[in-house]
Design a protein around this motif. Sequence first.
Motif, PDB file in Angstrom:
ATOM      1  N   VAL A  99      -0.896   5.248  -7.604  1.00  0.00           N
ATOM      2  CA  VAL A  99      -1.748   4.247  -8.242  1.00  0.00           C
ATOM      3  C   VAL A  99      -3.084   4.174  -7.506  1.00  0.00           C
ATOM      4  CG1 VAL A  99      -1.987   1.781  -8.763  1.00  0.00           C
ATOM      5  CG2 VAL A  99       0.198   2.935  -9.130  1.00  0.00           C
ATOM      6  N   ILE A 100      -3.036   4.366  -6.188  1.00  0.00           N
ATOM      7  CA  ILE A 100      -4.255   4.370  -5.383  1.00  0.00           C
ATOM      8  C   ILE A 100      -4.376   5.724  -4.689  1.00  0.00           C
ATOM      9  CG2 ILE A 100      -4.310   1.882  -5.039  1.00  0.00           C
ATOM     10  CD1 ILE A 100      -3.092   2.300  -2.300  1.00  0.00           C
ATOM     11  N   PRO A 101      -5.587   6.132  -4.370  1.00  0.00           N
ATOM     12  CA  PRO A 101      -5.771   7.428  -3.715  1.00  0.00           C
ATOM     13  C   PRO A 101      -5.253   7.435  -2.277  1.00  0.00           C
ATOM     14  CG  PRO A 101      -7.897   6.360  -4.124  1.00  0.00           C
ATOM     15  CD  PRO A 101      -6.842   5.500  -4.724  1.00  0.00           C
ATOM     16  N   ALA A 102      -4.888   8.610  -1.808  1.00  0.00           N
ATOM     17  CA  ALA A 102      -4.315   8.748  -0.468  1.00  0.00           C
ATOM     18  C   ALA A 102      -5.310   8.356   0.619  1.00  0.00           C
ATOM     19  CB  ALA A 102      -3.837  10.168  -0.252  1.00  0.00           C
ATOM     20  N   ASP A 103      -6.605   8.586   0.396  1.00  0.00           N
ATOM     21  CA  ASP A 103      -7.568   8.221   1.429  1.00  0.00           C
ATOM     22  C   ASP A 103      -7.655   6.704   1.620  1.00  0.00           C
ATOM     23  OD1 ASP A 103      -8.805   7.985  -1.083  1.00  0.00           O
ATOM     24  OD2 ASP A 103     -10.798   8.180  -0.204  1.00  0.00           O
ATOM     25  N   MET A 110       0.820  -1.200   0.000  1.00  0.00           N
ATOM     26  CA  MET A 110       0.000   0.000   0.000  1.00  0.00           C
ATOM     27  C   MET A 110       0.860   1.259   0.000  1.00  0.00           C
ATOM     28  SD  MET A 110      -2.905  -1.190  -0.390  1.00  0.00           S
ATOM     29  CE  MET A 110      -4.013   0.153  -0.143  1.00  0.00           C
ATOM     30  N   SER A 111       1.988   1.229   0.689  1.00  0.00           N
ATOM     31  CA  SER A 111       2.882   2.394   0.695  1.00  0.00           C
ATOM     32  C   SER A 111       3.432   2.672  -0.693  1.00  0.00           C
ATOM     33  CB  SER A 111       4.036   2.174   1.672  1.00  0.00           C
ATOM     34  OG  SER A 111       3.547   2.054   2.980  1.00  0.00           O
ATOM     35  N   VAL A 112       3.886   1.643  -1.357  1.00  0.00           N
ATOM     36  CA  VAL A 112       4.447   1.824  -2.698  1.00  0.00           C
ATOM     37  C   VAL A 112       3.372   2.292  -3.665  1.00  0.00           C
ATOM     38  CG1 VAL A 112       5.459   0.600  -4.672  1.00  0.00           C
ATOM     39  CG2 VAL A 112       6.347   0.211  -2.372  1.00  0.00           C
TER      40      VAL A 112
END
Length: 68
Positions: free
Chosen positions: A38-42, A30-32
């Motif tokens: 690639v994924i939203p910060a929320d 998830m960090s990478v």
Amino acid sequence: MGFGAQIKANLIWAKNNAESVVAIVLAVTMSVLGIVDVIPADLVGKVIPLTLGVVAFAMLRDRGARSR
């Protein structure tokens, strides 16, 4: 130690530490994905409590095993 015995020992270790392995893999993945957008910060923010919960569960299980 032979090759087969080493694999067996590694599988036993992975079984005994599955929660910790899941927490590490989840946190790193998830960090990478968050760093490269690639994924939203929320979503990354929502995964942090999940990861901490898995770590806490692993710690409690380990503490219970030691007290026996």
